[in-house]
Design a protein around this motif. Structure first.
Motif, PDB file in Angstrom:
ATOM      1  N   THR A 165       0.662  -1.455   0.431  1.00  0.00           N
ATOM      2  CA  THR A 165       0.033  -0.514  -0.259  1.00  0.00           C
ATOM      3  C   THR A 165       0.786   1.299   0.288  1.00  0.00           C
ATOM      4  O   THR A 165       0.464   2.530  -0.228  1.00  0.00           O
ATOM      5  CB  THR A 165      -0.591  -0.127   1.731  1.00  0.00           C
ATOM      6  N   ARG A 166       1.878   1.247   0.423  1.00  0.00           N
ATOM      7  CA  ARG A 166       2.500   2.365   0.650  1.00  0.00           C
ATOM      8  C   ARG A 166       4.291   1.739  -0.667  1.00  0.00           C
ATOM      9  O   ARG A 166       5.181   3.110  -0.271  1.00  0.00           O
ATOM     10  CB  ARG A 166       3.254   2.725   2.021  1.00  0.00           C
ATOM     11  N   ALA A 167       4.255   1.264  -1.074  1.00  0.00           N
ATOM     12  CA  ALA A 167       5.657   0.849  -1.957  1.00  0.00           C
ATOM     13  C   ALA A 167       5.373   1.413  -3.197  1.00  0.00           C
ATOM     14  O   ALA A 167       4.456   1.861  -3.604  1.00  0.00           O
ATOM     15  CB  ALA A 167       5.690  -1.002  -1.953  1.00  0.00           C
ATOM     16  N   LYS A 168       6.723   2.113  -3.846  1.00  0.00           N
ATOM     17  CA  LYS A 168       6.543   3.168  -5.121  1.00  0.00           C
ATOM     18  C   LYS A 168       6.346   1.343  -5.888  1.00  0.00           C
ATOM     19  O   LYS A 168       7.019   0.816  -5.506  1.00  0.00           O
ATOM     20  CB  LYS A 168       8.482   3.702  -4.914  1.00  0.00           C
ATOM     21  N   GLU A 169       6.549   2.097  -7.447  1.00  0.00           N
ATOM     22  CA  GLU A 169       6.138   0.707  -8.459  1.00  0.00           C
ATOM     23  C   GLU A 169       7.504   0.557  -8.703  1.00  0.00           C
ATOM     24  O   GLU A 169       7.191  -1.276  -8.420  1.00  0.00           O
ATOM     25  CB  GLU A 169       5.798   1.278  -9.497  1.00  0.00           C
ATOM     26  N   GLU A 170       8.233   0.502  -8.676  1.00  0.00           N
ATOM     27  CA  GLU A 170       9.537  -0.352  -8.924  1.00  0.00           C
ATOM     28  C   GLU A 170       9.706  -1.492  -7.494  1.00  0.00           C
ATOM     29  O   GLU A 170      10.456  -2.298  -7.957  1.00  0.00           O
ATOM     30  CB  GLU A 170      10.894   0.700  -9.105  1.00  0.00           C
ATOM     31  N   GLN A 171      10.084  -1.157  -6.491  1.00  0.00           N
ATOM     32  CA  GLN A 171       9.934  -1.964  -5.247  1.00  0.00           C
ATOM     33  C   GLN A 171       8.578  -2.898  -5.312  1.00  0.00           C
ATOM     34  O   GLN A 171       9.190  -4.160  -4.719  1.00  0.00           O
ATOM     35  CB  GLN A 171       9.138  -1.066  -3.708  1.00  0.00           C
ATOM     36  N   LEU A 172       7.629  -2.624  -5.989  1.00  0.00           N
ATOM     37  CA  LEU A 172       6.420  -4.048  -5.978  1.00  0.00           C
ATOM     38  C   LEU A 172       7.457  -4.353  -7.195  1.00  0.00           C
ATOM     39  O   LEU A 172       7.256  -5.718  -7.226  1.00  0.00           O
ATOM     40  CB  LEU A 172       5.199  -2.991  -6.550  1.00  0.00           C
ATOM     41  N   GLU A 181      -2.902  -6.650  -0.723  1.00  0.00           N
ATOM     42  CA  GLU A 181      -2.598  -5.720   0.933  1.00  0.00           C
ATOM     43  C   GLU A 181      -1.290  -5.982   1.183  1.00  0.00           C
ATOM     44  O   GLU A 181      -1.150  -5.122   1.721  1.00  0.00           O
ATOM     45  CB  GLU A 181      -4.088  -5.845   1.137  1.00  0.00           C
ATOM     46  N   ASP A 182      -0.968  -7.046   0.874  1.00  0.00           N
ATOM     47  CA  ASP A 182       0.494  -7.587   1.479  1.00  0.00           C
ATOM     48  C   ASP A 182       1.251  -8.233  -0.126  1.00  0.00           C
ATOM     49  O   ASP A 182       0.319  -8.686  -0.696  1.00  0.00           O
ATOM     50  CB  ASP A 182       0.205  -9.214   2.568  1.00  0.00           C
ATOM     51  N   HIS A 183       2.697  -8.152   0.203  1.00  0.00           N
ATOM     52  CA  HIS A 183       3.709  -8.753  -0.938  1.00  0.00           C
ATOM     53  C   HIS A 183       2.067 -10.376  -1.451  1.00  0.00           C
ATOM     54  O   HIS A 183       2.840 -10.778  -1.936  1.00  0.00           O
ATOM     55  CB  HIS A 183       4.769  -8.627  -0.118  1.00  0.00           C
ATOM     56  N   ILE A 184       2.635 -11.432  -0.351  1.00  0.00           N
ATOM     57  CA  ILE A 184       2.135 -12.274  -0.568  1.00  0.00           C
ATOM     58  C   ILE A 184       0.590 -13.058   0.235  1.00  0.00           C
ATOM     59  O   ILE A 184       0.648 -13.029   1.292  1.00  0.00           O
ATOM     60  CB  ILE A 184       3.117 -13.518   0.339  1.00  0.00           C
ATOM     61  N   ARG A 185       0.148 -13.292  -0.452  1.00  0.00           N
ATOM     62  CA  ARG A 185      -1.227 -14.034  -0.082  1.00  0.00           C
ATOM     63  C   ARG A 185      -1.547 -15.624  -0.905  1.00  0.00           C
ATOM     64  O   ARG A 185      -1.705 -15.328  -2.034  1.00  0.00           O
ATOM     65  CB  ARG A 185      -2.061 -13.188  -0.205  1.00  0.00           C
ATOM     66  N   ILE A 186      -1.451 -16.168   0.045  1.00  0.00           N
ATOM     67  CA  ILE A 186      -1.164 -18.252  -0.862  1.00  0.00           C
ATOM     68  C   ILE A 186      -3.333 -18.997  -0.123  1.00  0.00           C
ATOM     69  O   ILE A 186      -3.616 -18.246   1.617  1.00  0.00           O
ATOM     70  CB  ILE A 186       0.066 -18.387   0.396  1.00  0.00           C
ATOM     71  N   GLU A 187      -3.533 -19.499  -1.198  1.00  0.00           N
ATOM     72  CA  GLU A 187      -5.038 -19.444  -0.776  1.00  0.00           C
ATOM     73  C   GLU A 187      -5.089 -20.871  -1.494  1.00  0.00           C
ATOM     74  O   GLU A 187      -4.317 -20.943  -1.850  1.00  0.00           O
ATOM     75  CB  GLU A 187      -5.926 -18.171  -1.011  1.00  0.00           C
ATOM     76  N   CYS A 188      -5.387 -21.613  -0.525  1.00  0.00           N
ATOM     77  CA  CYS A 188      -5.901 -23.281  -0.714  1.00  0.00           C
ATOM     78  C   CYS A 188      -7.119 -22.996  -0.660  1.00  0.00           C
ATOM     79  O   CYS A 188      -7.287 -23.246   0.329  1.00  0.00           O
ATOM     80  CB  CYS A 188      -4.680 -23.917   0.209  1.00  0.00           C
TER      81      CYS A 188
END
Ligand SMILES: [Zn+2]
Ligand SMILES: [Zn+2]
Lengths: 154, 346
Positions: free
Chosen positions: B42-49, B115-122
């Protein structure tokens, strides 16, 4: 139920507050409600519970999030926010969670830092106290031996 | 593999099998993780993403754990394909670049930079949290053996929202509870569930409305409990609801069996003959037929077919049938045509 703001007076007003997918009930005394300018009919702004004169100017240097912004949106900007706002948010986290201490798994790299051992030590200390309270001295000395061994390793 | 290859086949978690499949449509487990040293999306810059996305994709796409996976990216999809991906729960957000790595059977998906870097769903069909639990932690371990997660001893896995802290683990089940709705026991039950540390809400319908007696239940607490605790608590909460629903169904059969049977067959009749169907109407009619299958009153159709219909009659999926944007009435006509076509071959 004690007031969630002053933790001194008996709470008389209840507000349901939505936090992400969760909701929690805030209990507040009349005096604190008045101080924060909250009317019984209106909703409870969570920021009212989190903010005070000292903390509202806190800023996370890494991501630039202010504590005021956190209180409004309830979203952290980076892991650094947890360091800067750590103490301020503890009562709030306690309210929406089962406690403020993680009891689950840890990442494999955290494991090598001896986290598993540290947690085992905490568990053993608790068990030791229990054993002593129950006057089970044989069991207590067993636990103490384990503790000494672990503590030397860390 | 192309996006269409995924969309053409129904997800495996809609097979209609698994434990307690007459009441539990599917089980879902989700883990939220962030990478150490990187600002949250939510606060990261595009290049960081972009860096985060590359790091995670590199691990996931090259790991032996993830065979036959496909990368869905909003950069490459049309607006209508994005809507389809949302209807299949593969994409959730509404802004920025969204990416999701998904297995062909759609049982595992990994969302990047929401919202977060990684969301794993099964996901699994029926009531089966234990299997999901072991599957998701194999994946989590595979990722964490290559990447360092943001973690603190006291708060556990650090997340953007304080409601996900600690384990970052959310379990949920999609439940079909027509018995409890019809016997008017549902409101008290919903209140009880909430007081046990779970959230429960209608799956279809706008805020405060429930269509088709479908509910989704989730654990609320993620910090201060171990993963095993959360699984155990959720299992026993859902088990208790299943038992109540079974009792309610028995009671209905005993007291108003014939009129219930009549309603179920009428619902089936409408589905087979209607010339226009809104999504809401389909959800409600198919709910009655689903109850009929559970009670053994109707065997002209199975749960698998009903589940697939539930997905493929969503607005975005209906629109895909004709490949053009439709107004609501046209969608209702196409939906009715589609349902009739599927049911005729049963
Ligand atoms: Zn007070
Ligand atoms: Zn920060």
């Amino acid at each position: 139920m004690l007031c969630d703001v002053c933790h001194i007076k008996e709470a008389t007003l209840n507000y349901t507050v939505v936090v992400g997918e969760t909701s929690t009930t805030i209990h507040i005394c009349e005096e604190c409600a008045k101080k924060k300018g909250i009317l019984p009919a209106s909703g409870f702004p969570l920021s009212g519970l989190l903010l005070n004169a000292q903390n509202r100017n806190l800023v996370c240097k890494r991501c630039g999030l202010t504590y005021q912004e956190f209180a409004d949106k309830l979203k952290f900007g980076c892991s650094g926010c947890y360091e800067v706002f750590g103490n301020e948010i503890k009562p709030f986290i306690k309210k929406i969670q089962e406690g403020t201490i993680h009891k689950g798994r840890f990442p494999s790299d955290a494991d090598t830092k001896g986290l598993r051992k540290k947690r085992r030590i905490i568990e053993l200390k608790k068990a030791l106290k229990k054993a002593i309270d129950k006057e089970a001295y044989e069991r207590a000395s067993e636990i103490r031996d384990k503790l000494v061994k672990l503590e030397n390793e860390v | 593999m192309k996006f269409n290859d995924i969309i053409d086949n129904p997800p495996l978690w809609l097979e209609g099998d698994g434990p307690f499949n007459e009441i539990v449509l599917s089980s879902i487990i989700r883990l939220v993780r962030n990478l150490d040293g990187y600002i949250f999306p939510t606060r990261a810059k595009e290049e960081q993403l972009e860096i985060i996305s590359e790091l995670v994709k590199d691990v996931v796409l090259n790991s032996p754990h993830f065979k036959d996976v496909f990368l869905i990216s909003t950069v490459e999809l049309s607006k209508s394909d994005i809507d389809i991906a949302k209807e299949r729960h593969l994409l959730k957000g509404s802004s920025g670049i969204m990416e999701c790595i998904v297995t062909r059977d759609e049982k595992v998906s990994i969302n990047l930079n929401e919202e977060d870097h990684i969301r794993i769903e099964c996901r699994a069909s029926g009531f089966d949290l234990e299997t999901l639990y072991s599957v998701i932690f194999d994946i989590d371990d595979a990722i964490s053996s290559k990447l360092v997660y943001a973690f603190r001893e006291d708060y556990g896995y650090l997340t953007s929202c304080p409601t996900n802290l600690g384990t970052g683990m959310r379990l949920s089940c999609i439940l079909h509870l027509p018995g409890l709705v019809l016997t008017k026991k549902i409101n008290k039950l919903l209140k009880d569930i909430s007081s046990h540390g779970f959230s429960v809400k209608g799956l279809y319908g706008k805020e405060g409305e429930v269509e088709g007696s479908f509910f989704q239940i989730k654990n609320l607490k993620t910090l201060g409990l171990s993963e095993e605790d959360i699984v155990r608590r959720t299992n026993s909460e859902v088990r208790a609801i299943i038992d109540l629903e079974k009792k309610a169904r028995d009671k209905l059969m005993e007291e108003v069996g014939k009129s219930l049977e009549d309603k179920i067959w009428r619902a089936y009749g409408i589905l087979k003959n209607a010339r226009m169907l809104s999504q809401k109407e389909f959800v409600n009619l198919s709910s009655a037929v689903r109850l009929g299958i559970g009670l053994g009153l109707i065997d002209n159709i199975d749960l698998k077919t009903l589940n697939h219909l539930l997905l493929y009659t969503g607005p975005a999926h209906i629109q895909r049938l004709k490949g053009s944007i439709m107004d609501k009435d046209t969608r209702c006509i196409e939906r009715a045509n589609y349902v009739r076509r599927v049911l005729r071959y049963r």
